[in-house]
Design a protein around this motif. Structure first.
Motif, short mmCIF file in Angstrom:
data_model
loop_
_atom_site.label_atom_id
_atom_site.label_comp_id
_atom_site.label_asym_id
_atom_site.label_seq_id
_atom_site.Cartn_x
_atom_site.Cartn_y
_atom_site.Cartn_z
N ASP A 275 27.33 37.75 48.01
CA ASP A 275 27.46 37.54 49.45
C ASP A 275 27.42 36.06 49.84
O ASP A 275 27.57 35.72 51.02
CB ASP A 275 26.34 38.26 50.20
N ILE A 276 27.23 35.19 48.85
CA ILE A 276 27.00 33.77 49.14
C ILE A 276 28.16 32.93 48.64
O ILE A 276 28.65 33.12 47.52
CB ILE A 276 25.68 33.31 48.49
N VAL A 277 28.64 32.01 49.48
CA VAL A 277 29.69 31.06 49.09
C VAL A 277 29.16 29.64 49.31
O VAL A 277 28.17 29.44 50.02
CB VAL A 277 30.99 31.27 49.92
N LYS A 278 29.83 28.66 48.70
CA LYS A 278 29.46 27.27 48.86
C LYS A 278 30.16 26.68 50.08
O LYS A 278 31.30 27.05 50.39
CB LYS A 278 29.84 26.46 47.61
N LEU B 83 34.14 26.53 50.22
CA LEU B 83 34.74 26.37 48.90
C LEU B 83 34.46 27.63 48.08
O LEU B 83 33.31 27.99 47.86
CB LEU B 83 34.15 25.15 48.19
N GLU B 84 35.54 28.30 47.67
CA GLU B 84 35.40 29.54 46.91
C GLU B 84 35.05 29.23 45.46
O GLU B 84 35.38 28.16 44.92
CB GLU B 84 36.71 30.35 46.97
N ASP B 85 34.42 30.20 44.80
CA ASP B 85 34.00 30.02 43.41
C ASP B 85 35.19 29.73 42.49
O ASP B 85 35.10 28.88 41.59
CB ASP B 85 33.26 31.26 42.90
N HIS B 86 36.30 30.41 42.71
CA HIS B 86 37.46 30.21 41.82
C HIS B 86 38.05 28.81 41.99
O HIS B 86 38.59 28.23 41.05
CB HIS B 86 38.53 31.29 42.07
N GLU B 87 37.94 28.24 43.20
CA GLU B 87 38.42 26.87 43.44
C GLU B 87 37.55 25.86 42.69
O GLU B 87 38.06 24.90 42.10
CB GLU B 87 38.42 26.57 44.93
N LEU B 88 36.25 26.08 42.71
CA LEU B 88 35.33 25.19 42.02
C LEU B 88 35.50 25.30 40.51
O LEU B 88 35.43 24.29 39.79
CB LEU B 88 33.88 25.51 42.42
N GLU B 89 35.73 26.52 40.02
CA GLU B 89 35.93 26.73 38.59
C GLU B 89 37.21 26.05 38.11
O GLU B 89 37.25 25.45 37.04
CB GLU B 89 35.99 28.23 38.26
N GLU B 90 38.26 26.13 38.90
CA GLU B 90 39.53 25.50 38.54
C GLU B 90 39.38 23.99 38.48
O GLU B 90 39.90 23.32 37.58
CB GLU B 90 40.61 25.88 39.56
#
Length: 274
Positions: free
Chosen positions: A59-62, A74-81
């Motif tokens: 439920d938590i995003v950055k 900022l979504e998790d997949h964007e940070l991972e990329e």
């Protein structure tokens, strides 16, 4: 020793597979917060103050606050990329420098480096080259989703990597308030201070210094655990009411002065009195 990172060091065409191990450890005593009534450990739950609901990790995003109350999400997949684009699992030495050129304020955390499989000879080569040249390697490394500067040097026959702060991470000393600008120290005051420094100068032997607070805290915990009587520690002698800088310096010298002064010191003292 636990491995916290695997990768390689590269300088020029040389590539050395290595492992990182934490060189220091925090020995602070961890105390839990308990409910005073029933002594149950307190939980720290993540709750949305508007929805008044407990949140799960999904439920938590950055978010980055660009203005008061306004965020860029900022979504998790964007940070991972972004992390994949910058993290190559390599410590790239970009320059060689004199270690003395770096002020200690820049140093952050230390890591031992050990050779990984097939890297022993190249590891030895870099170690010997650094010793012979009396230089240190300045490198870049991505750790924990952050690109960091690092210094690679030799410590006790082992390669040591120390992460260092970027210049914009070190606050400007000129912004420190109430730092005196004018020097109104007399020669006599300076000479007395230098004499005090001379008397207190000793080779650095780190093993003779201990964390007295931590030791006393552990003694308190142990005495409570075993049911022994508590003892009151001896208090330090109260300091005199010294209001003059010169008197404070002289009092410090008197406390550290050897019982029998050497002839050289006696002559120096006689000259100062004259």
């Amino acid at each position: 020793m636990h491995t916290i990172w695997k990768g390689s060091i590269s300088f020029g065409l040389v590539n050395i597979p290595i492992k990182l191990h934490a060189a220091t450890e925090d020995k602070d005593i961890s105390l839990r917060s308990l409910h005073k009534v029933c002594h149950t450990p307190i939980k720290y739950e993540k709750v949305c103050p508007v929805c008044e609901t407990e949140l799960k990790p999904e439920d938590i995003v950055k978010g980055y606050e660009v203005a008061k109350g306004k965020f860029v999400v900022l979504e998790d997949h964007e940070l991972e990329e972004l992390k994949k684009q910058t993290e190559e699992k390599a410590v790239e030495i970009i320059d060689f420098i004199q270690l003395s050129d770096i002020d200690p304020i820049y140093f952050n955390k230390s890591y031992y480096m050990s050779p990984n499989e097939g890297g022993a000879k190249a590891y030895t080569l870099l170690r010997k080259a650094l010793l012979e040249s009396e230089k240190a390697g300045l490198a870049k490394i991505v750790m924990r989703s952050k690109e960091q500067l690092a210094v690679i040097r030799v410590y006790n026959h082992t390669l040591l990597m120390e992460t260092i702060h970027y210049p914009d991470e070190v606050r400007n000393a000129e912004e420190v308030p109430n730092v005196p600008v004018k020097d109104n120290i007399t020669k006599k005051e300076l000479d007395t201070a230098l004499l005090l420094i001379d008397q207190l100068t000793t080779p650095f032997e780190p093993e003779k210094y201990e964390d007295e607070y931590r030791n006393r805290l552990m003694e308190l915990i142990e005495s409570k655990r075993t049911g022994e009587d508590l003892v009151t520690p001896t208090t330090k002698e109260p300091r005199g009411n010294v209001t003059d800088l010169m008197a404070a310096l002289q009092a410090s010298i008197d406390r550290t002065k050897p019982k029998t002064a050497t002839p050289k010191r006696k002559r120096a003292a006689a000259k100062k009195k004259a």
